[in-house]
Design a protein around this motif. Structure first.
Motif, PDB file in Angstrom:
ATOM      1  N   PRO A  44      26.470  -0.716   4.131  1.00  0.00           N
ATOM      2  CA  PRO A  44      25.398  -0.596   5.123  1.00  0.00           C
ATOM      3  C   PRO A  44      25.630   0.633   6.012  1.00  0.00           C
ATOM      4  O   PRO A  44      26.460   0.628   6.911  1.00  0.00           O
ATOM      5  CB  PRO A  44      25.511  -1.892   5.929  1.00  0.00           C
ATOM      6  N   LEU A  45      24.900   1.701   5.719  1.00  0.00           N
ATOM      7  CA  LEU A  45      25.061   2.957   6.450  1.00  0.00           C
ATOM      8  C   LEU A  45      23.804   3.311   7.250  1.00  0.00           C
ATOM      9  O   LEU A  45      23.625   4.454   7.647  1.00  0.00           O
ATOM     10  CB  LEU A  45      25.399   4.097   5.477  1.00  0.00           C
ATOM     11  N   GLY A  46      22.977   2.340   7.469  1.00  0.00           N
ATOM     12  CA  GLY A  46      21.742   2.541   8.219  1.00  0.00           C
ATOM     13  C   GLY A  46      20.987   1.231   8.235  1.00  0.00           C
ATOM     14  O   GLY A  46      21.510   0.184   7.847  1.00  0.00           O
ATOM     15  N   GLU A  47      19.752   1.273   8.654  1.00  0.00           N
ATOM     16  CA  GLU A  47      18.938   0.074   8.666  1.00  0.00           C
ATOM     17  C   GLU A  47      18.399  -0.196   7.256  1.00  0.00           C
ATOM     18  O   GLU A  47      18.039   0.731   6.530  1.00  0.00           O
ATOM     19  CB  GLU A  47      17.779   0.228   9.645  1.00  0.00           C
ATOM     20  N   PRO A  48      18.337  -1.458   6.843  1.00  0.00           N
ATOM     21  CA  PRO A  48      17.761  -1.755   5.528  1.00  0.00           C
ATOM     22  C   PRO A  48      16.242  -1.574   5.553  1.00  0.00           C
ATOM     23  O   PRO A  48      15.634  -1.450   6.616  1.00  0.00           O
ATOM     24  CB  PRO A  48      18.135  -3.231   5.319  1.00  0.00           C
ATOM     25  N   ASP A  49      15.644  -1.562   4.379  1.00  0.00           N
ATOM     26  CA  ASP A  49      14.201  -1.335   4.278  1.00  0.00           C
ATOM     27  C   ASP A  49      13.387  -2.628   4.357  1.00  0.00           C
ATOM     28  O   ASP A  49      12.214  -2.640   4.010  1.00  0.00           O
ATOM     29  CB  ASP A  49      13.879  -0.581   2.982  1.00  0.00           C
ATOM     30  N   ARG A  50      14.046  -3.692   4.790  1.00  0.00           N
ATOM     31  CA  ARG A  50      13.384  -4.990   4.920  1.00  0.00           C
ATOM     32  C   ARG A  50      14.104  -5.812   5.984  1.00  0.00           C
ATOM     33  O   ARG A  50      15.117  -5.375   6.519  1.00  0.00           O
ATOM     34  CB  ARG A  50      13.369  -5.712   3.569  1.00  0.00           C
ATOM     35  N   GLU A  51      13.595  -6.968   6.272  1.00  0.00           N
ATOM     36  CA  GLU A  51      14.229  -7.838   7.266  1.00  0.00           C
ATOM     37  C   GLU A  51      15.674  -8.108   6.850  1.00  0.00           C
ATOM     38  O   GLU A  51      15.985  -8.192   5.660  1.00  0.00           O
ATOM     39  CB  GLU A  51      13.435  -9.139   7.378  1.00  0.00           C
ATOM     40  N   LYS A  73      30.892  -3.548   2.739  1.00  0.00           N
ATOM     41  CA  LYS A  73      31.854  -2.619   3.339  1.00  0.00           C
ATOM     42  C   LYS A  73      31.320  -2.223   4.719  1.00  0.00           C
ATOM     43  O   LYS A  73      30.406  -1.422   4.827  1.00  0.00           O
ATOM     44  CB  LYS A  73      32.024  -1.391   2.446  1.00  0.00           C
ATOM     45  N   LEU A  74      31.895  -2.808   5.774  1.00  0.00           N
ATOM     46  CA  LEU A  74      31.424  -2.552   7.123  1.00  0.00           C
ATOM     47  C   LEU A  74      32.330  -1.532   7.798  1.00  0.00           C
ATOM     48  O   LEU A  74      33.540  -1.750   7.923  1.00  0.00           O
ATOM     49  CB  LEU A  74      31.387  -3.854   7.931  1.00  0.00           C
ATOM     50  N   THR A  75      31.726  -0.444   8.224  1.00  0.00           N
ATOM     51  CA  THR A  75      32.459   0.706   8.737  1.00  0.00           C
ATOM     52  C   THR A  75      32.300   0.816  10.245  1.00  0.00           C
ATOM     53  O   THR A  75      31.180   0.764  10.765  1.00  0.00           O
ATOM     54  CB  THR A  75      31.940   2.001   8.072  1.00  0.00           C
ATOM     55  N   ASP A  76      33.422   0.975  10.930  1.00  0.00           N
ATOM     56  CA  ASP A  76      33.379   1.162  12.382  1.00  0.00           C
ATOM     57  C   ASP A  76      32.551   2.403  12.712  1.00  0.00           C
ATOM     58  O   ASP A  76      32.765   3.477  12.133  1.00  0.00           O
ATOM     59  CB  ASP A  76      34.795   1.349  12.950  1.00  0.00           C
ATOM     60  N   GLY A  77      31.610   2.262  13.633  1.00  0.00           N
ATOM     61  CA  GLY A  77      30.827   3.407  14.077  1.00  0.00           C
ATOM     62  C   GLY A  77      29.637   3.747  13.211  1.00  0.00           C
ATOM     63  O   GLY A  77      28.871   4.653  13.551  1.00  0.00           O
ATOM     64  N   ALA A  78      29.463   3.034  12.092  1.00  0.00           N
ATOM     65  CA  ALA A  78      28.308   3.314  11.232  1.00  0.00           C
ATOM     66  C   ALA A  78      27.057   2.692  11.832  1.00  0.00           C
ATOM     67  O   ALA A  78      27.112   1.696  12.558  1.00  0.00           O
ATOM     68  CB  ALA A  78      28.546   2.764   9.832  1.00  0.00           C
ATOM     69  N   THR A  79      25.913   3.269  11.525  1.00  0.00           N
ATOM     70  CA  THR A  79      24.640   2.729  11.982  1.00  0.00           C
ATOM     71  C   THR A  79      24.250   1.567  11.087  1.00  0.00           C
ATOM     72  O   THR A  79      24.008   1.739   9.898  1.00  0.00           O
ATOM     73  CB  THR A  79      23.546   3.806  11.933  1.00  0.00           C
ATOM     74  N   MET A  80      24.243   0.365  11.648  1.00  0.00           N
ATOM     75  CA  MET A  80      23.858  -0.824  10.887  1.00  0.00           C
ATOM     76  C   MET A  80      23.446  -1.890  11.897  1.00  0.00           C
ATOM     77  O   MET A  80      23.692  -1.747  13.096  1.00  0.00           O
ATOM     78  CB  MET A  80      25.016  -1.318  10.021  1.00  0.00           C
ATOM     79  N   GLU A  82      23.565  -4.555  14.481  1.00  0.00           N
ATOM     80  CA  GLU A  82      24.725  -4.905  15.296  1.00  0.00           C
ATOM     81  C   GLU A  82      25.256  -6.298  14.990  1.00  0.00           C
ATOM     82  O   GLU A  82      26.462  -6.545  15.100  1.00  0.00           O
ATOM     83  CB  GLU A  82      24.366  -4.806  16.790  1.00  0.00           C
ATOM     84  N   ASP A  83      24.368  -7.204  14.620  1.00  0.00           N
ATOM     85  CA  ASP A  83      24.807  -8.572  14.377  1.00  0.00           C
ATOM     86  C   ASP A  83      25.083  -8.858  12.909  1.00  0.00           C
ATOM     87  O   ASP A  83      25.194 -10.028  12.513  1.00  0.00           O
ATOM     88  CB  ASP A  83      23.774  -9.564  14.914  1.00  0.00           C
ATOM     89  N   LEU A  84      25.210  -7.827  12.083  1.00  0.00           N
ATOM     90  CA  LEU A  84      25.467  -8.049  10.663  1.00  0.00           C
ATOM     91  C   LEU A  84      26.753  -8.842  10.431  1.00  0.00           C
ATOM     92  O   LEU A  84      26.764  -9.757   9.588  1.00  0.00           O
ATOM     93  CB  LEU A  84      25.499  -6.718   9.912  1.00  0.00           C
ATOM     94  N   PRO A  85      27.863  -8.547  11.127  1.00  0.00           N
ATOM     95  CA  PRO A  85      29.064  -9.378  10.911  1.00  0.00           C
ATOM     96  C   PRO A  85      28.811 -10.855  11.191  1.00  0.00           C
ATOM     97  O   PRO A  85      29.288 -11.722  10.443  1.00  0.00           O
ATOM     98  CB  PRO A  85      30.081  -8.780  11.891  1.00  0.00           C
ATOM     99  N   GLN A  86      28.084 -11.156  12.244  1.00  0.00           N
ATOM    100  CA  GLN A  86      27.805 -12.549  12.566  1.00  0.00           C
ATOM    101  C   GLN A  86      26.923 -13.205  11.493  1.00  0.00           C
ATOM    102  O   GLN A  86      27.127 -14.370  11.115  1.00  0.00           O
ATOM    103  CB  GLN A  86      27.114 -12.645  13.931  1.00  0.00           C
ATOM    104  N   ARG A  87      25.944 -12.446  11.008  1.00  0.00           N
ATOM    105  CA  ARG A  87      25.084 -12.981   9.950  1.00  0.00           C
ATOM    106  C   ARG A  87      25.886 -13.264   8.677  1.00  0.00           C
ATOM    107  O   ARG A  87      25.687 -14.301   8.023  1.00  0.00           O
ATOM    108  CB  ARG A  87      23.947 -11.999   9.652  1.00  0.00           C
ATOM    109  N   LEU A  88      26.789 -12.346   8.322  1.00  0.00           N
ATOM    110  CA  LEU A  88      27.623 -12.567   7.134  1.00  0.00           C
ATOM    111  C   LEU A  88      28.562 -13.752   7.340  1.00  0.00           C
ATOM    112  O   LEU A  88      28.792 -14.550   6.423  1.00  0.00           O
ATOM    113  CB  LEU A  88      28.410 -11.302   6.812  1.00  0.00           C
ATOM    114  N   SER A  89      29.106 -13.859   8.540  1.00  0.00           N
ATOM    115  CA  SER A  89      30.016 -14.964   8.831  1.00  0.00           C
ATOM    116  C   SER A  89      29.324 -16.315   8.656  1.00  0.00           C
ATOM    117  O   SER A  89      29.908 -17.270   8.122  1.00  0.00           O
ATOM    118  CB  SER A  89      30.565 -14.814  10.249  1.00  0.00           C
TER     119      SER A  89
END
Length: 244
Positions: A44-51, A73-80, A82-89
């Motif tokens: 995830p290096l940016g916003e996805p093209d869907r919800e 692969k979640l990268t510190d400082g990358a544009t993605m 913000e709550d993606l880690p919580q959603r994956l968890s």
């Protein structure tokens, strides 16, 4: 060291190309045989093209269709998101090993005993397989990825006593040189050979126009980190793989 992951991560992705690639907007999907995490993960290096939840569903389905476990692969400082880690968890994912992206100058020294080529030759492949710890499938996947590195690429091989003992590779894009595939045979470790290979690669990369270099190393690999720090590298940022 000051480096923007938004700039470097796409370069690193192109430098280590997966066999199969796709995208969901700013999310990059990479797949191969399942061994090298970088070539078998969603970046995830940016916003996805869907919800976001729909994007996660689509990424999971993409990997499952190829018989691979979904991996992010979640990268510190990358544009993605913000709550993606919580959603994956919430889906049962957890973060795994931490990897450092180290940044340094593209400065090195040529070495008469280091042979450089534009493609991996049979002796390069032999050393790579011998240092793979018996996992021939992992070695094969990584060798196939090395062979896909876009031009200009350089492959270094250091011969000791008539036998290849250490090797490495680099990919050059603009001012950046990426270092990959550093290997030393077991009987020649802790002799400074890796440092000589690195120096030869960086010297060649500078001739190809690179000014800065990057490499990835597991955060737990103290000896390798110390080796790279002696050559002017420092941690730029980190990333972690999230798996179920």
């Amino acid at each position: 060291m000051d480096v923007d992951p938004a700039v470097l991560e796409p370069i690193a992705d192109r430098a280590w190309p997966a066999r199969e690639r796709s995208a969901l907007g700013g999310w990059r999907l990479n797949a191969a045989e399942g061994w090298s995490m970088r070539t078998n993960a969603c970046w995830p290096l940016g916003e996805p093209d869907r919800e976001i939840e729909t994007a996660i569903d689509a990424a999971e389905a993409w990997f499952q269709a190829r018989g691979l476990p979904p991996r992010f692969k979640l990268t510190d400082g990358a544009t993605m998101p913000e709550d993606l880690p919580q959603r994956l968890s919430r889906r049962g994912y957890a973060d795994g090993k931490k990897t450092l992206v180290m940044i340094g100058p593209a400065l090195g020294r040529s070495d008469p005993e280091v042979t450089l080529s534009a493609a991996p030759d049979p002796s390069f492949e032999a050393v790579f397989k011998a240092s793979a710890g018996g996992n021939v499938d992992d070695a094969r996947e990584r060798l196939e990825t090395l062979a896909r590195i876009p031009s200009p690429a350089r492959f270094a091989r250091l011969v000791v006593g008539g036998q290849p003992a250490a090797l490495g590779a680099c990919a050059v894009e603009g001012e950046w040189a990426g270092v990959f595939g550093m290997r030393t045979t077991s009987e020649h470790r802790r002799k400074g050979l890796a440092r000589r290979v690195l120096g030869a690669l960086l010297a060649e990369a500078a001739l190809l126009g690179a000014r800065r270099a990057y490499l990835q190393v597991e955060a737990s690999n103290g000896p390798a980190i110390a080796l790279y720090e002696r050559d002017g590298f420092a941690a730029g940022y980190a990333y972690r793989y999230w798996v179920r």
